[in-house]
Scaffold this active site. Structure first.
Site, PDB file in Angstrom:
ATOM      1  N   SER A 234     100.796  42.238  29.069  1.00 22.26           N
ATOM      2  CA  SER A 234     100.873  41.388  30.249  1.00 22.26           C
ATOM      3  C   SER A 234     102.091  41.741  31.098  1.00 22.26           C
ATOM      4  CB  SER A 234     100.969  39.909  29.835  1.00 22.26           C
ATOM      5  OG  SER A 234      99.825  39.515  29.113  1.00 22.26           O
ATOM      6  N   GLY A 270      96.227  42.031  32.516  1.00 23.33           N
ATOM      7  CA  GLY A 270      97.640  42.272  32.270  1.00 23.33           C
ATOM      8  C   GLY A 270      98.466  42.777  33.427  1.00 23.33           C
ATOM      9  N   ARG A 315      96.957  35.644  34.853  1.00 16.41           N
ATOM     10  CA  ARG A 315      98.229  35.442  35.553  1.00 16.41           C
ATOM     11  C   ARG A 315      98.089  35.686  37.060  1.00 16.41           C
ATOM     12  NH1 ARG A 315     103.390  36.450  33.186  1.00 16.41           N
ATOM     13  NH2 ARG A 315     102.262  37.528  31.531  1.00 16.41           N
ATOM     14  N   ARG A 368     109.267  30.695  29.169  1.00 20.70           N
ATOM     15  CA  ARG A 368     109.262  32.145  29.347  1.00 20.70           C
ATOM     16  C   ARG A 368     110.662  32.774  29.429  1.00 20.70           C
ATOM     17  NH1 ARG A 368     107.482  34.362  33.497  1.00 20.70           N
ATOM     18  NH2 ARG A 368     106.681  36.247  32.488  1.00 20.70           N
ATOM     19  N   CYS A 398     119.117  21.134  24.343  1.00 22.16           N
ATOM     20  CA  CYS A 398     120.284  21.452  23.520  1.00 22.16           C
ATOM     21  C   CYS A 398     120.241  22.893  23.021  1.00 22.16           C
ATOM     22  CB  CYS A 398     120.364  20.484  22.348  1.00 22.16           C
ATOM     23  SG  CYS A 398     120.588  18.773  22.853  1.00 22.16           S
ATOM     24  N   GLU A 399     120.150  23.828  23.945  1.00 22.00           N
ATOM     25  CA  GLU A 399     120.158  25.257  23.650  1.00 22.00           C
ATOM     26  C   GLU A 399     120.895  25.975  24.773  1.00 22.00           C
ATOM     27  OE1 GLU A 399     118.752  26.546  20.952  1.00 22.00           O
ATOM     28  OE2 GLU A 399     117.567  24.819  20.262  1.00 22.00           O
ATOM     29  N   TYR A 428     101.372  30.360  32.255  1.00 20.11           N
ATOM     30  CA  TYR A 428     102.185  30.378  31.027  1.00 20.11           C
ATOM     31  C   TYR A 428     103.400  29.459  31.094  1.00 20.11           C
ATOM     32  CZ  TYR A 428      99.210  34.346  30.096  1.00 20.11           C
ATOM     33  OH  TYR A 428      98.113  35.149  29.922  1.00 20.11           O
TER      34      TYR A 428
END
Length: 481
Positions: A234, A270, A315, A368, A398-399, A428
């Protein structure tokens, strides 16, 4: 203000940090006379006033026109070489009952890969014969359901699925059409997690085992071998991978034609879309013409009939038609030292500032960037003539990897309470959304002709608590219960 040394080379310093680049934003995206961002004739301000933030917004007409454009491009290209083309919308990109209806109205088929996606497609009322069913680990229940409802084609992803699908078809008293997914070994020019035809990964049957698999299918009276299937990955911009995959498939296709009918060839999808100005997406007409030329040449060289061809774009059809709206919260300028020689250069060290702009969503509504470093474009929903500053749009989770847009120039007067729009989130994003940190998944609205309507209802705190069996009912006033 000038270009920030912390900015990546791909990021151009804008003369107007409010400009909307047509190829990145939905077809109807514009600014009103007051400078407010509008999609489908509805302003971001009005959308947020009705539905809140975060909010996924889909340009309905753009999705429909993209679907028709792809259908027309492949129909014309393959009619030109004496055959037919079938376009399957890849439901994994974004799937709702209304999206399925749009695809059917546009003359597309739909590709699903789980029992849940199959259920959505069936709930939309599409003819099951127009569905393709993928998946590397289909359960017996999923296979049985697909066979029972009359799914048009099941894609076999392993040798063991030959017998499993044959058994389900026999028990249902039907003959099931199947394709075989081939791992072509083509190393597509994309992120490792998006490359799906490399040798060391979970999808498909190795190219060297394709003939054996096809013979096993042909030996089953409850199966009909339709043809081979390939998907190399993709978000691909280099056409050489598609050309090589088609060439390799045609070699096996020709071998199989010599021993029996092989009516179709599925070349997957893709091709990429423009998330930023640095991207350069294919036009569907160019993809269709190139693939048609490859297939025609390969068949002529091997003196075999030209098969019907299928493709599976998702997409391209839905990605550019969607945006996400957020509310800006904390703004935090961070002073950093750059040019200290750590990159091998002799540049003198200097100070630069990156402004962190927090929003009320993040990796729960767009995974993503955290998954594979995806880049996006962002704009304030209001127009501003303020000079641009380098920003990093981050989420509330929390990252430290909770990044929505890693690098972007936004107007320097960005402030708490602003609305911020991120482009090309139609594919996505909702599909990969989660409840991390117990954040509800946002609603999805479609806009068209000056009106908005809900496609998917957003989740409330009550929705999240309703699934927790340890939550006790709140006593009603006066009842003591």
């Amino acid at each position: 203000m000038s270009e920030n040394p912390l900015a990546p080379p791909r990021l151009r310093f804008p003369t107007d940090a409010s400009q909307l680049v047509d190829r990145i934003w939905p077809a109807s995206a514009t600014r009103t006379d007051d400078g407010d961002l509008a999609i489908g004739g509805v302003t971001a301000t009005d959308l947020v006033a009705q539905y809140g933030t975060p909010l996924y917004v889909v340009d309905e007409r753009d999705v429909q026109s993209r679907a028709v454009r792809v259908r027309n491009a492949f129909t014309e290209a393959f009619e030109g070489i004496g055959t037919r083309a079938h376009v399957y919308y890849a439901g994994k990109a974004f799937l709702t009952t209304q999206v399925v209806a749009w695809m059917a109205e546009a003359g597309l088929r739909v590709d699903v890969c789980t029992g849940g996606e199959l259920a959505v497609a069936l709930a939309a009322g599409i003819d099951p014969a127009l569905l393709g069913f993928h998946g590397n680990d289909k359960s017996d229940a999923e296979i049985a359901r697909a066979v029972e409802v009359g799914v048009g084609t099941i894609v076999l992803d392993s040798h063991e699925e030959v017998q499993r699908v044959a058994r389900a078809a026999t028990e249902a008293g039907v003959v099931q059409r199947v394709r075989i997914r081939i791992n072509s070994g083509v190393h597509a020019s994309t992120h490792e997690y998006l490359a799906t035809a490399r040798e060391d990964q979970k999808f498909g049957i190795p190219l060297t085992e394709a003939v054996t698999a096809a013979e096993a299918v042909r030996a089953e009276s409850s199966l009909v071998f339709v043809g081979l299937h390939s998907h190399i990955g993709s978000q691909i911009f280099d056409e050489s991978g598609f050309r090589e995959a088609a060439r390799r498939l045609m070699d096996v296709h020709a071998t199989l034609v010599a021993t029996g009918p092989v009516p179709e060839l599925n070349l997957g999808g893709g091709w990429g879309i423009d998330y930023t100005e640095a991207d350069s997406a294919f036009a569907p007409e160019d993809v269709a013409d190139a693939l048609a030329a490859i297939i025609a040449e390969a068949c002529a060289e091997r003196d075999i009939p030209v098969p019907e061809v299928a493709v599976e774009p998702g997409r391209y059809i839905v990605g550019p038609a969607g945006i996400t709206l957020y509310r800006v919260g904390t703004i935090k300028p961070v002073a950093l030292e750059t040019g200290d020689g750590s990159d091998g250069s002799d540049a003198d060290s200097c100070h630069a500032t990156r402004t962190y702009v927090s929003v009320d969503g993040g990796m729960s509504d767009n995974a993503r960037p955290a998954l594979y470093g995806a880049d996006y474009t962002a704009r304030l929903a209001r127009a501003s003539g303020s000079p641009a500053v380098l920003t990093r749009v981050v989420g509330k989770h929390c990252e430290s990897g909770d990044i929505v847009v890693n690098d972007e120039y936004l107007p320097g007067d960005v402030q708490r309470g602003d609305l911020l729009a991120v482009a090309a989130t139609g594919a996505y994003c909702w599909a990969l959304s989660s409840n991390y940190n117990h954040v509800g998944r946002p609603p999805v609205v479609a806009v068209a002709d000056g009106a908005a309507r809900i496609l998917v209802r957003g989740e409330s705190i009550d929705d999240l608590l309703a699934r927790d069996t340890g939550v006790r009912p709140v006593p009603h006033a006066g009842t003591g219960r």
